[in-house]
Design a protein around this motif. Structure first.
Motif, short mmCIF file in Angstrom:
data_model
loop_
_atom_site.label_atom_id
_atom_site.label_comp_id
_atom_site.label_asym_id
_atom_site.label_seq_id
_atom_site.Cartn_x
_atom_site.Cartn_y
_atom_site.Cartn_z
N SER A 153 0.69 -1.32 -0.06
CA SER A 153 -0.07 0.02 -0.11
C SER A 153 1.24 1.24 0.00
N SER A 154 0.59 2.01 -0.88
CA SER A 154 1.40 3.15 -1.12
C SER A 154 1.00 4.39 -0.05
N GLN A 155 0.01 3.94 0.69
CA GLN A 155 -0.77 4.83 1.82
C GLN A 155 -0.29 4.44 3.16
N ALA A 156 0.61 3.39 3.37
CA ALA A 156 1.00 2.93 4.65
C ALA A 156 1.78 3.60 5.42
N PRO A 157 1.73 4.06 6.52
CA PRO A 157 2.69 4.96 7.31
C PRO A 157 4.47 4.39 6.99
N GLY A 158 5.05 5.60 6.73
CA GLY A 158 6.51 5.15 6.48
C GLY A 158 6.83 4.74 5.03
N VAL A 159 5.78 4.30 4.34
CA VAL A 159 6.10 3.93 3.08
C VAL A 159 6.88 4.85 1.97
N HIS A 160 6.73 6.00 2.38
CA HIS A 160 7.59 6.98 1.53
C HIS A 160 9.21 6.62 1.43
N LEU A 161 9.73 5.89 2.57
CA LEU A 161 11.18 5.65 2.54
C LEU A 161 11.46 4.43 2.15
N TYR A 162 10.48 3.60 1.26
CA TYR A 162 10.73 2.42 0.47
C TYR A 162 10.95 2.99 -0.99
N PRO A 163 12.25 2.95 -1.68
CA PRO A 163 12.79 3.59 -2.58
C PRO A 163 11.97 3.03 -3.81
N HIS A 164 11.84 1.66 -3.77
CA HIS A 164 11.50 0.85 -5.20
C HIS A 164 9.97 1.23 -5.52
N LEU A 165 9.31 1.83 -4.73
CA LEU A 165 7.70 2.17 -4.75
C LEU A 165 7.41 3.16 -5.90
N ARG A 166 8.18 4.26 -5.63
CA ARG A 166 8.37 5.47 -6.40
C ARG A 166 9.56 6.20 -6.39
N PRO A 167 10.49 5.48 -7.11
CA PRO A 167 12.07 6.08 -7.22
C PRO A 167 12.34 7.52 -7.22
N ASP A 168 11.28 8.02 -8.04
CA ASP A 168 11.28 9.45 -8.17
C ASP A 168 10.82 10.53 -7.07
N PHE A 169 10.16 9.83 -6.16
CA PHE A 169 9.44 10.35 -5.09
C PHE A 169 9.69 10.18 -3.70
N VAL A 170 11.00 9.70 -3.43
CA VAL A 170 11.52 9.34 -2.12
C VAL A 170 11.54 10.68 -1.44
N THR A 171 10.96 10.68 -0.05
CA THR A 171 11.19 11.86 0.58
C THR A 171 11.74 11.67 2.00
N CYS A 172 12.61 12.32 2.59
CA CYS A 172 12.91 12.13 3.75
C CYS A 172 12.29 12.95 4.92
N GLU A 173 11.13 13.43 4.63
CA GLU A 173 10.23 14.18 5.44
C GLU A 173 9.85 13.29 6.63
N PRO A 174 9.84 13.89 7.80
CA PRO A 174 9.33 12.96 8.91
C PRO A 174 7.90 12.58 8.69
N CYS A 175 7.15 11.52 9.34
CA CYS A 175 5.89 11.16 9.34
C CYS A 175 5.16 12.06 10.26
N SER A 176 3.62 12.27 9.64
CA SER A 176 2.92 13.07 10.39
C SER A 176 2.67 12.39 11.92
N ASP A 177 1.86 13.17 12.49
CA ASP A 177 1.54 12.63 14.06
C ASP A 177 0.68 11.46 13.83
N GLU A 178 -0.41 11.72 12.74
CA GLU A 178 -1.51 10.46 12.50
C GLU A 178 -0.54 9.19 11.92
N GLU A 179 0.37 9.49 11.03
CA GLU A 179 1.32 8.27 10.64
C GLU A 179 1.75 7.55 11.71
N VAL A 180 2.69 8.30 12.55
CA VAL A 180 3.42 7.91 13.64
C VAL A 180 2.48 6.97 14.64
N LEU A 181 1.20 7.25 14.89
CA LEU A 181 0.52 6.68 15.91
C LEU A 181 -0.07 5.45 15.09
#
Length: 294
Positions: A153-181
């Motif tokens: 799921s591309s909407q799972a918390p922290g999935v933005h750190l998995y570079p194979h999913l969307r190689p051009d959109f990897v971001t190192c931004e911290p997770c939101s409060d909702e994502e952390v919980l």
């Protein structure tokens, strides 16, 4: 030479000729053979898999197969774009090219020559079905197309750190409060620990060793160590190379996911910040699950 055959021709041939070349099949994995295909026919076989992960093994590939992948619980059409398929070939995989097929068009996903590298390719379910075309050759002996797949799921918390999913959109931004919980509840692993340092750096990712002083939960016993609170757990996890490794010895809430047997870091706030966040959520009754922070 890669030749993207017209899919309409393949489909027409498949309607005329039915080929069932299958050793075993279930909802997660498929194993079949091209030996039952007659040499003058270009058969297309439909394969349907309904699982979050599994494998495909096609012995002596001839013709083509269309692999239709879906979760075991069908998402709504609006959420289909949020489900991705990731494919990892086995090192010995050969004999076929992998394409995406949609509305009669083929788009190359991975050539035969790339599969020995074991690289991961991902695509959205909305991008089409996986079209596996055998490479034409006189001798098909010892040719096996084999790969593992996962639905992510591309909407799972922290999935933005998995570079194979969307190689051009990897971001190192911290997770939101909702994502952390949500991450502390739903991730493949969650615990309290520190970053020990980088072990291996490549162009795509950094392999980092973590030491956990407390483990809330984990998948498949991936962290080595005992269950007693006095014990420590260690594991190596992957982080996108562009994000770097936190320094300073601070304790973090460490969460992440496991893909093809490898751990990837997800949401990882400082633990003291998480405690404040979790305390507020518990008071408001908005925490999605309960964990013992005592």
């Amino acid at each position: 030479m890669i030749r993207p055959w017209a899919v309409l021709h393949w489909v027409t041939m498949a309607l005329v000729y039915r080929a069932v070349a299958q050793y075993s099949s279930d909802q997660c994995s498929w194993r079949g053979s091209g030996l039952s295909h007659e040499s003058h026919r270009r058969d297309v076989e439909q394969v349907y898999l309904r699982c979050s992960q599994g494998s495909l093994e096609w012995l002596y590939p001839t013709g083509a197969i269309i692999v239709n992948l879906r979760p075991n619980t069908e998402p709504s059409s609006a959420n289909m774009a949020g489900v991705h398929v990731c494919v990892k070939p086995q090192p010995h995989s050969q004999g076929s090219h992998l394409y995406l097929e949609q509305a009669g068009d083929l788009k190359l996903l991975m050539a035969e020559s790339e599969q020995a590298q074991g690289k991961i390719r991902c695509f959205s379910l909305n991008d089409g079905a996986l079209f596996v075309e055998a490479v034409h050759q006189a001798d098909i002996s010892r040719r096996i197309t084999a790969f593992q797949y996962e639905l992510v799921s591309s909407q799972a918390p922290g999935v933005h750190l998995y570079p194979h999913l969307r190689p051009d959109f990897v971001t190192c931004e911290p997770c939101s409060d909702e994502e952390v919980l949500l991450a502390v509840c739903t991730s493949d692993f969650a615990g309290i620990g520190v970053f020990e340092g980088a072990l291996l750096l490549t162009e795509e990712h950094t392999l980092v060793e973590l030491t956990l002083s407390r483990l809330f939960h984990q998948k498949d016993s991936m962290f080595a160590g005992g269950r007693a609170r006095s014990r420590r757990w260690t594991e190596r996890v992957n982080i996108p190379a562009k994000c770097g490794v936190p320094l300073g010895g601070h304790e973090y809430l460490l969460t992440g996911s496991v893909h093809f047997g490898e751990a990837w870091l997800g949401c990882a706030p400082r633990y003291k910040d998480f405690l404040r966040l979790y305390g507020r959520a518990r008071m408001a009754g908005s925490n999605p699950c309960h964990i013992n922070t005592d």
